[in-house]
Design an enzyme around this catalytic site. Sequence first.
Site, mmCIF file in Angstrom:
data_model
loop_
_atom_site.group_PDB
_atom_site.id
_atom_site.type_symbol
_atom_site.label_atom_id
_atom_site.label_comp_id
_atom_site.label_asym_id
_atom_site.label_seq_id
_atom_site.Cartn_x
_atom_site.Cartn_y
_atom_site.Cartn_z
ATOM 1 C CE LYS A 181 -3.246 2.584 2.984
ATOM 2 N NZ LYS A 181 -4.092 2.558 4.197
ATOM 3 C CG ASP B 32 -5.340 7.942 4.873
ATOM 4 O OD1 ASP B 32 -6.247 8.611 4.338
ATOM 5 O OD2 ASP B 32 -5.546 6.907 5.538
ATOM 6 C CE LYS C 119 -6.356 8.587 8.358
ATOM 7 N NZ LYS C 119 -7.096 7.508 9.055
ATOM 8 C CG ASP D 110 -1.877 5.107 4.958
ATOM 9 O OD1 ASP D 110 -1.722 4.009 5.519
ATOM 10 O OD2 ASP D 110 -2.961 5.509 4.509
ATOM 11 C CG ASP E 6 -9.741 7.538 6.897
ATOM 12 O OD1 ASP E 6 -8.686 7.503 6.229
ATOM 13 O OD2 ASP E 6 -9.763 7.712 8.126
ATOM 14 C CD GLU F 32 -6.634 5.362 2.611
ATOM 15 O OE1 GLU F 32 -7.624 5.496 3.347
ATOM 16 O OE2 GLU F 32 -5.512 5.039 3.043
ATOM 17 N NE ARG G 73 -10.831 -1.134 3.810
ATOM 18 C CZ ARG G 73 -11.380 -1.361 4.989
ATOM 19 N NH1 ARG G 73 -12.608 -1.875 5.073
ATOM 20 N NH2 ARG G 73 -10.733 -1.094 6.092
HETATM 21 N N1 BES Z 1 -4.127 4.439 6.960
HETATM 22 C C1 BES Z 1 -5.242 4.171 7.766
HETATM 23 C C2 BES Z 1 -4.973 3.121 8.842
HETATM 24 C C3 BES Z 1 -4.008 3.528 9.908
HETATM 25 C C4 BES Z 1 -4.475 4.052 11.093
HETATM 26 C C5 BES Z 1 -2.660 3.313 9.754
HETATM 27 C C6 BES Z 1 -3.598 4.395 12.092
HETATM 28 C C7 BES Z 1 -1.782 3.652 10.766
HETATM 29 C C8 BES Z 1 -2.252 4.181 11.937
HETATM 30 C C9 BES Z 1 -6.394 3.651 6.905
HETATM 31 O O1 BES Z 1 -6.452 4.143 5.621
HETATM 32 C C10 BES Z 1 -7.651 4.061 7.580
HETATM 33 O O2 BES Z 1 -7.911 5.232 7.645
HETATM 34 N N2 BES Z 1 -8.393 3.088 8.062
HETATM 35 C C11 BES Z 1 -9.624 3.345 8.703
HETATM 36 C C12 BES Z 1 -10.565 2.279 8.211
HETATM 37 C C13 BES Z 1 -11.997 2.523 8.554
HETATM 38 C C14 BES Z 1 -12.497 3.786 7.886
HETATM 39 C C15 BES Z 1 -12.782 1.338 8.110
HETATM 40 C C16 BES Z 1 -9.404 3.243 10.195
HETATM 41 O O3 BES Z 1 -8.571 2.486 10.655
HETATM 42 O O4 BES Z 1 -10.068 3.992 10.927
HETATM 43 ZN ZN ZN Z 2 -4.720 4.761 4.827
HETATM 44 MN MN MN Z 3 -7.513 5.990 5.506
#
Ligand code: BES
Ligand code: ZN
Ligand code: MN
Length: 491
Positions: A255, A260, A267, A278, A337, A339, A341
């Site tokens: 990824k 992000d 966020k 990210d 968010d 994104e 996947r």
């Molecule tokens: N890049 C984030 C995940 C992440 C969170 C990585 C904290 C490192 C530290 C990912 O893109 C994300 O935002 N995931 C969301 C998914 C949710 C919207 C289903 C999350 O973890 O809140």
């Molecule tokens: Zn992310």
């Molecule tokens: Mn995200």
Amino acid sequence: MTQAFDISRHSGSVLDLACDALVIGSVIGHALEGPASEVDKALGGLLAAVVSEEAFEGKDGQRVLVHTHGRLNAKRVVLVGLGKSADDGGRQLGARAARLGRESGFAKVAVAASARVSARSVIEGARLGHYTYDKWRTTESKPSKLKTLTLCMPIPKGERELGEATASAIMLARDLVNEPPATMTPRILADQARWVAESGGLDVTLFDKAALNEKGMRLILAVSAGSSEEPRLIHLTWRPPNVTADTPSVALVGKGITFDAGGLCLKPTGSIEDMKMDMGGAAAVIATMQAIATLKPDLIVHAIVPASENLLGSAAYKLGDVYRSYNGKSVEIMNTDAEGRLVLADALAYAVEQKPREIIDLATLTGAITIALGDETAGVFGNDQALIQEILACGAEAGEALWHMPLDSKLKKQIKSDVADMKNVGKRTGGAITGALFLEEFVGGTKWVHLDIAGPAWSTRNEDTWSKGGTGFGVATLLQYLSRAAARLKG
Ligand code: BES
Ligand code: ZN
Ligand code: MN
């Protein structure tokens, strides 16, 4: 830039060695054996006396320092506890020796151990423990004076090269992650990948926005639509000499979200500051390809990285939008968010097209995995038990913490969409699992493992082999995997 120190080898007695500090790794139950006992004799029992006064047993993290006042060529002797076994203590020992050198302003540090540790892991640990990211500082916070690290242990043939190549790759991955997002855009990440490929004799194909459009990678395009920085799909390929029809191939997918922000599901402050990280999966995969020139595995290795920003400009993708992925499945966007996947869906479908025997993806995919496993362990998901076990074994060998998570199909209903084949988000509960279940939709029948590295890709502390910022997590496991894959897949 961290300036490099020399690594040399001393084959005589540790008593002959002139240095600022002789660091001896000690294992519980064998605290004063080998070189430690030699030193103790030369010091007339002083080391044993201090060990007993300080209740030093060799527990992990314990430390004892003795000045030798000319009774030994080494000015100081430092016993460093490695815990129960030296098996995985080599990295810790190397890191602590190099850190001691940096922090105390020593030029010459020697390393020995009271039990067998592998020189390769000591070399790896020393390079990583000495790593700092100082590129943007006008003056390095505290320049290291370390010139030479001397190993008082055998260095079997090839181990030095493997240790150095692994450490260099991990440090490259750290540099890629640590680089600020303004100077590590998808385009720049692709340039870096091209540079890695050209220095290592790898094939490189870069898909820019127009090419992605032509190919129909609608999910990568959707994620990147909110940014003026264009996305890339990066594809590097290692082909060993004398490829035959039987040469197996594998694909590594990482990824590569270079920042992000969460898109329209922005966020909040507190969650967004470190989101240049990210692309930790992408960094690990690209850096692994750098080490391949040394490893030269006898199999074809594809490295595939979807690179994009996730911002909220006026063209940003929206909630309720439906896009068709590269493999034809439609996805309803229910959280911008989620994104990672999405870009991985296109990249995994593209990886399947390369017909690899196995696919390993690495992604900072979910915050949920850190709730489950903490910040230092990656979650392992997959559709093939044997491959999962293989990756777990590689992680254990490489000194990276991995934990097997269930790819629980009972949770699949969470990502059912009312209008499309699936939606890109489930409930809060089981968030790391629904992320993995989503990815599974894009690997077809190919054997696949997904590593959710959202926790260990980033460190908030400087300790042992860890340094604040990007960690390069995954590189060591991938190199271990590649070094075994050729033989395993041929058999
Ligand atoms: N890049 C984030 C995940 C992440 C969170 C990585 C904290 C490192 C530290 C990912 O893109 C994300 O935002 N995931 C969301 C998914 C949710 C919207 C289903 C999350 O973890 O809140
Ligand atoms: Zn992310
Ligand atoms: Mn995200």
